[in-house]
Design a protein around this motif. Structure first.
Motif, PDB file in Angstrom:
ATOM      1  N   LEU A 238       3.722   1.422   2.803  1.00  0.00           N
ATOM      2  CA  LEU A 238       4.863   2.311   2.570  1.00  0.00           C
ATOM      3  C   LEU A 238       4.400   3.757   2.671  1.00  0.00           C
ATOM      4  O   LEU A 238       3.498   4.166   1.937  1.00  0.00           O
ATOM      5  CB  LEU A 238       5.461   2.070   1.177  1.00  0.00           C
ATOM      6  N   ASP A 239       5.023   4.518   3.544  1.00  0.00           N
ATOM      7  CA  ASP A 239       4.658   5.932   3.682  1.00  0.00           C
ATOM      8  C   ASP A 239       5.386   6.737   2.616  1.00  0.00           C
ATOM      9  O   ASP A 239       6.232   7.588   2.906  1.00  0.00           O
ATOM     10  CB  ASP A 239       5.012   6.435   5.087  1.00  0.00           C
TER      11      ASP A 239
ATOM     12  N   SER B 204      -2.793   0.602  -3.908  1.00  0.00           N
ATOM     13  CA  SER B 204      -1.971  -0.597  -3.876  1.00  0.00           C
ATOM     14  C   SER B 204      -1.069  -0.720  -5.102  1.00  0.00           C
ATOM     15  O   SER B 204      -1.331  -0.146  -6.156  1.00  0.00           O
ATOM     16  CB  SER B 204      -2.867  -1.840  -3.783  1.00  0.00           C
ATOM     17  N   ILE B 205      -0.004  -1.478  -4.914  1.00  0.00           N
ATOM     18  CA  ILE B 205       0.876  -1.886  -6.004  1.00  0.00           C
ATOM     19  C   ILE B 205       1.237  -3.340  -5.732  1.00  0.00           C
ATOM     20  O   ILE B 205       1.463  -3.726  -4.576  1.00  0.00           O
ATOM     21  CB  ILE B 205       2.136  -0.989  -6.089  1.00  0.00           C
ATOM     22  N   SER B 206       1.240  -4.162  -6.749  1.00  0.00           N
ATOM     23  CA  SER B 206       1.541  -5.580  -6.554  1.00  0.00           C
ATOM     24  C   SER B 206       2.979  -5.759  -6.077  1.00  0.00           C
ATOM     25  O   SER B 206       3.824  -4.879  -6.259  1.00  0.00           O
ATOM     26  CB  SER B 206       1.321  -6.347  -7.862  1.00  0.00           C
ATOM     27  N   TYR B 207       3.229  -6.929  -5.480  1.00  0.00           N
ATOM     28  CA  TYR B 207       4.586  -7.219  -5.023  1.00  0.00           C
ATOM     29  C   TYR B 207       5.570  -7.169  -6.188  1.00  0.00           C
ATOM     30  O   TYR B 207       6.622  -6.531  -6.108  1.00  0.00           O
ATOM     31  CB  TYR B 207       4.615  -8.597  -4.351  1.00  0.00           C
TER      32      TYR B 207
ATOM     33  N   ILE C 136       0.862  -1.179   0.000  1.00  0.00           N
ATOM     34  CA  ILE C 136       0.000   0.000   0.000  1.00  0.00           C
ATOM     35  C   ILE C 136       0.901   1.233   0.000  1.00  0.00           C
ATOM     36  O   ILE C 136       1.699   1.430   0.914  1.00  0.00           O
ATOM     37  CB  ILE C 136      -0.927   0.039   1.234  1.00  0.00           C
ATOM     38  N   LEU C 137       0.794   2.024  -1.060  1.00  0.00           N
ATOM     39  CA  LEU C 137       1.562   3.268  -1.149  1.00  0.00           C
ATOM     40  C   LEU C 137       0.710   4.395  -0.569  1.00  0.00           C
ATOM     41  O   LEU C 137      -0.216   4.884  -1.220  1.00  0.00           O
ATOM     42  CB  LEU C 137       1.927   3.558  -2.610  1.00  0.00           C
ATOM     43  N   LEU C 138       0.993   4.785   0.655  1.00  0.00           N
ATOM     44  CA  LEU C 138       0.179   5.801   1.328  1.00  0.00           C
ATOM     45  C   LEU C 138       0.274   7.148   0.625  1.00  0.00           C
ATOM     46  O   LEU C 138      -0.698   7.898   0.580  1.00  0.00           O
ATOM     47  CB  LEU C 138       0.604   5.920   2.796  1.00  0.00           C
TER      48      LEU C 138
END
Length: 312
Positions: free
Chosen positions: A174-175, A91-94, A13-15
């Motif tokens: 991820l902040d 979101s971004i995939s692994y 999760i890209l905050l």
């Protein structure tokens, strides 16, 4: 606490700027415009360098490499950022995170080295003008450009492997707005002292060796320029090197601040906006710096683009 490797995640999760929702729409519009200008500007430089025979020189060979690099660099980051800013899904995939980290870091590292190589080219042009074409022959230029890409992506491969080998203990937020090394280190659930030391050491090599080359080159260039008796000659020489110096100052200044300054000396918001500067703004303004200050490029634009327009 059970340690889970990052590969067990569905993704991250890209905050990003989700704590400032009123800012997201403004950023979306601004970044979309910046991205369009980046595509247009860098594509123009590459096209001109290919089509105009007057630009088939080592200087423009390296400049077209830099433009292609900037084009890829911003494309590895901005589309995902725009998607995250446009909706609730952050979101971004692994796999997407792995690829983004590897590609963006590889391109950034390559640019560090390539800017140093470009300084050596300017040194040869100003300080060894009679032997310039012999020194900077096409094979050497291709070799130095290739070495920049190989070293840059080798460093990126090392950093990416080390980052994704760390246990994350189920942490996947991820902040930040992209998968970058400093925010990835913050979600590790183990002691990261060795990782930080290794990153600092490698960053010093990737950043300061090119800076040392640039400093040496421009010290010799300034000495050579000051010996030129003609004022017009001095202006031309300074104009040739001025664009490169501006780009160098902007890029290395923000990169050194982001990777070598202790994390506790600035806030996470500062880190995000600094990252925006060197991932979005610098790739956009580089073509402007080179075209606005360069008579050869402006002349090529008139010949290539306005010749066809005038013939209609």
């Amino acid at each position: 606490m059970e340690q889970k490797n990052g590969s067990s995640f569905a993704g991250f999760i890209l905050l990003g700027f989700s704590d400032r929702p009123q800012l997201e729409l403004v950023l979306f519009v601004i970044l979309l415009l910046f991205y369009i200008f980046t595509l247009l500007g860098n594509t123009t430089i590459i096209t001109l360098s290919q089509l105009d025979p007057n630009l088939h020189t080592p200087m423009y060979f390296f400049l077209s490499n830099l433009s292609f690099l900037d084009l890829c660099y911003t494309t590895s980051i901005v589309p995902q950022l725009l998607v995250n800013l446009s909706g609730a899904d952050k979101s971004i995939s692994y796999g997407g995170c792995v690829v983004q980290l590897y590609v963006s870091l590889g391109l950034g590292s390559t640019e560090c080295i390539l800017l140093g190589v470009m300084a050596l080219d300017r040194y040869a042009a100003v300080c060894r003008p009679l032997h310039y074409t012999v020194i900077m022959h096409p094979r050497l230029c291709a070799l130095m450009a290739s070495a920049s890409w190989i070293i840059g992506f080798s460093n990126s491969l090392l950093q990416t492997v080390l980052i994704f080998l760390m246990p994350l203990c189920g942490r996947n937020k991820l902040d930040h707005f992209l998968c970058e090394v400093p925010p990835m280190l913050k979600i590790a659930c183990v002691d990261i002292t060795m990782n930080q030391t290794e990153l600092f050491f490698v960053s010093v090599i990737i950043l300061f060796i090119p800076v040392a080359l640039i400093t040496f080159s421009y010290f010799r260039i300034v000495r050579a320029i000051l010996r030129i008796k003609s004022a017009a000659g001095r202006r031309k020489a300074f104009g040739t090197c001025g664009s490169h110096l501006i780009v160098v100052s902007l890029f290395y200044g923000t990169a050194i601040y982001a990777y070598l300054k202790p994390n506790n000396n600035y806030s996470q918001d500062q880190q995000k906006f600094i990252s925006l500067f060197y991932t979005v703004i610098i790739p956009m303004i580089n073509p402007l710096i080179y075209t606005l200050r360069n008579k050869d490029v402006k002349g090529a634009m008139k010949k290539v683009f306005w010749k066809d327009f005038g013939s209609k």
